[in-house]
Design an enzyme around this catalytic site. Structure first.
Site, PDB file in Angstrom:
ATOM      1  N   HIS A   1      14.643  16.078  11.033  1.00 49.09           N
ATOM      2  CA  HIS A   1      13.394  16.834  10.983  1.00 49.09           C
ATOM      3  C   HIS A   1      12.292  15.950  10.430  1.00 49.09           C
ATOM      4  O   HIS A   1      12.175  15.772   9.224  1.00 49.09           O
ATOM      5  CB  HIS A   1      13.560  18.089  10.113  1.00 49.09           C
ATOM      6  CG  HIS A   1      14.698  18.962  10.536  1.00 49.09           C
ATOM      7  ND1 HIS A   1      14.665  19.736  11.677  1.00 49.09           N
ATOM      8  CD2 HIS A   1      15.926  19.143   9.996  1.00 49.09           C
ATOM      9  CE1 HIS A   1      15.817  20.382  11.800  1.00 49.09           C
ATOM     10  NE2 HIS A   1      16.598  20.036  10.804  1.00 49.09           N
ATOM     11  N   GLY A   2      11.484  15.381  11.352  1.00 48.83           N
ATOM     12  CA  GLY A   2      10.370  14.537  10.949  1.00 48.83           C
ATOM     13  C   GLY A   2       9.049  15.227  11.175  1.00 48.83           C
ATOM     14  O   GLY A   2       8.430  15.742  10.249  1.00 48.83           O
TER      15      GLY A   2
ATOM     16  N   ARG B   1       0.834  -1.207   0.000  1.00 43.24           N
ATOM     17  CA  ARG B   1       0.000   0.000   0.000  1.00 43.24           C
ATOM     18  C   ARG B   1       0.866   1.253   0.000  1.00 43.24           C
ATOM     19  O   ARG B   1       0.538   2.253  -0.656  1.00 43.24           O
ATOM     20  CB  ARG B   1      -0.934  -0.013   1.214  1.00 43.24           C
ATOM     21  CG  ARG B   1      -2.089   0.980   1.133  1.00 43.24           C
ATOM     22  CD  ARG B   1      -1.805   2.297   1.800  1.00 43.24           C
ATOM     23  NE  ARG B   1      -1.285   2.080   3.125  1.00 43.24           N
ATOM     24  CZ  ARG B   1      -0.322   2.810   3.652  1.00 43.24           C
ATOM     25  NH1 ARG B   1       0.247   3.792   2.971  1.00 43.24           N
ATOM     26  NH2 ARG B   1       0.131   2.543   4.859  1.00 43.24           N
TER      27      ARG B   1
ATOM     28  N   GLN C   1     -14.783 -18.815  26.131  1.00 40.80           N
ATOM     29  CA  GLN C   1     -15.339 -17.491  26.394  1.00 40.80           C
ATOM     30  C   GLN C   1     -14.312 -16.376  26.208  1.00 40.80           C
ATOM     31  O   GLN C   1     -14.610 -15.333  25.616  1.00 40.80           O
ATOM     32  CB  GLN C   1     -15.924 -17.435  27.809  1.00 40.80           C
ATOM     33  CG  GLN C   1     -17.170 -18.282  27.986  1.00 40.80           C
ATOM     34  CD  GLN C   1     -17.728 -18.197  29.397  1.00 40.80           C
ATOM     35  OE1 GLN C   1     -17.141 -17.569  30.282  1.00 40.80           O
ATOM     36  NE2 GLN C   1     -18.862 -18.833  29.623  1.00 40.80           N
TER      37      GLN C   1
ATOM     38  N   THR D   1      10.072   6.521   1.022  1.00 41.64           N
ATOM     39  CA  THR D   1       9.532   5.355   0.338  1.00 41.64           C
ATOM     40  C   THR D   1       9.674   5.516  -1.172  1.00 41.64           C
ATOM     41  O   THR D   1       9.419   6.586  -1.718  1.00 41.64           O
ATOM     42  CB  THR D   1       8.047   5.168   0.699  1.00 41.64           C
ATOM     43  OG1 THR D   1       7.933   4.939   2.102  1.00 41.64           O
ATOM     44  CG2 THR D   1       7.446   3.985  -0.044  1.00 41.64           C
TER      45      THR D   1
ATOM     46  N   GLU E   1       3.914   9.638   8.457  1.00 45.63           N
ATOM     47  CA  GLU E   1       2.947  10.622   7.968  1.00 45.63           C
ATOM     48  C   GLU E   1       2.088  11.163   9.112  1.00 45.63           C
ATOM     49  O   GLU E   1       0.877  11.286   8.991  1.00 45.63           O
ATOM     50  CB  GLU E   1       2.108  10.032   6.844  1.00 45.63           C
ATOM     51  CG  GLU E   1       2.960   9.676   5.625  1.00 45.63           C
ATOM     52  CD  GLU E   1       2.157   9.348   4.397  1.00 45.63           C
ATOM     53  OE1 GLU E   1       1.049   9.898   4.262  1.00 45.63           O
ATOM     54  OE2 GLU E   1       2.637   8.559   3.575  1.00 45.63           O
TER      55      GLU E   1
END
Length: 385
Positions: A137-138, A91, A280, A165, A364
């Site tokens: 820096h993220g 994805r 259960q 990516t 993200e």
């Protein structure tokens, strides 16, 4: 046995259900037979997969024209769900290509840039990446160190982007850099002199995804490499909003795959003379997980419907992304407990999904960042530094 106890499928159109079925079939044929091996080896045939995905309109599928499908937000979300039910890394390939790189070029690029890049990216012949995150820096992109300075009628770029990516296989990178006039975006061909990509190895999560570091060593670019409509951080953040909306669906796909695998296992696995699904405590776990999964689907569907009528807000997306990723990783971990030792085996997808979701939870926009976005919407006060 169905997991859709709320009959959420009844809220989807025939076209939406058909798109979901097509993507599920592509995953069944091209990804599922191989994904355990790709994950174990840390290698994935990204270029070959991009071409297969391009054939069915998965790349940039919400965009109009240039060979893109022009699909709805709901259809895109359902596609992300099926992609990530196979693997989060798969994805990621699609969402970075479409919601980040292609989205930036389509909405902020010139007509010349759109014609140059988008048709090939829609077919999968060209692969793109999105260079915003840096080693230091993220969550605070406003502090990025990458710089672009005027050089005659062009530009010179210097800096480093990290955790990107698709970078090792990309043909074009959308690079964000500080300039004297604020943050600007650039479409940078990866073959440009001074641009290099180093693949990140040794990952314990998203192993079926090509991740890299991009080094920009005094890169000379012509003036027309700049995305003319991208001024300030609002441009890259708007692309991230689109990608996060897809992630909200995708994480639920990983959760669904864990649930289905675990339900199948629990109804077949016997202990003390009967299937463990009959105990259960096992049923309590399954009930709680399916409840959270179905609630997450309703939230993702609501936000996507809002997007299709032009009413989606970044706060809505933060709520959906936070909820889906947080609940999906909890479901994966709980499923592992039901499967016992078999849950850690590569024969089953549960531990692979759990490891992948560790990344999906924080990329993200970390869970904490989304909490602060929601907090600011509630209070009117910013808790960001």
């Amino acid at each position: 046995m169905t997991l859709d106890l709320l009959d959420i499928d009844s809220l989807l159109t025939e076209e939406e259900l058909a798109i979901r079925a097509v993507v599920a079939d592509v995953m069944r044929k091209t990804v599922r037979p191989h994904i355990a091996g790709w994950y174990e080896s840390g290698e994935v045939p990204a270029r070959e997969l991009a071409l297969e995905f391009g054939k069915v309109g998965l790349l940039g599928m919400k965009l109009q024209g240039y060979g893109c499908a022009g699909a709805s937000s709901v259809a895109y979300g359902l596609a992300c769900l099926e992609l990530e039910a196979a693997d989060s890394g798969i994805r990621s390939l699609v969402s970075v290509q479409g919601s980040l790189a292609m989205e930036a070029i389509a909405h902020y690029g010139s007509e010349e840039q759109r014609r140059r890049w988008l048709p090939g990216m829609a077919t999968g012949e060209l692969i793109g990446c999105f260079g915003l995150t840096e080693p230091d820096h993220g969550s605070d992109p406003a502090s990025m160190s990458t710089r672009a300075v005027r050089d005659g009628d062009g530009w010179r770029l210097s800096g480093v982007k990290m955790w990107i990516t698709n970078a090792p296989v990309a043909d074009v990178a959308v690079i964000w850099a500080r300039t004297d006039d604020g943050v600007r975006g650039f479409a940078v061909p990866m073959e440009t002199s001074g641009v290099s990509a180093r693949e990140v190895t040794g990952k314990l999560s998203l192993r079926a995804s090509r991740t890299g570091e991009i080094v920009l060593d005094d890169v000379r670019l012509p003036a027309d490499a700049q995305l003319p409509g991208a001024t300030g951080l609002r441009a890259p953040l708007s692309c991230l909003t689109e990608a996060r909306a897809g992630i909200a669906w995708g994480a639920l796909g990983a959760a669904r795959d864990c649930l289905q695998s675990t339900l199948d296992y629990a109804t077949a696995r016997e202990q003390f003379g009967r299937p463990i699904a009959g105990f259960q405590l096992t049923q309590a776990k399954l009930a709680d997980m399916v409840l959270e999964w179905q609630k997450g689907l309703l939230l993702a569907l609501h936000v996507a419907r809002a997007a299709d009528r032009g009413a989606m807000t970044p706060t809505m997306v933060s709520m959906a992304k936070l909820n889906s990723t947080r609940e999906a990783i909890a479901i994966a971990r709980q499923c592992r407990t039901i499967m016992g030792a078999n849950g850690i085996s590569g024969e089953y997808p549960v531990m692979r999904h759990a490891n992948n979701l560790e990344s999906v939870l924080t990329y993200e926009g970390t869970a904490e960042i989304h909490q602060l976005v929601i907090g600011q919407a509630l209070t009117g006060l910013s808790a960001f530094a």
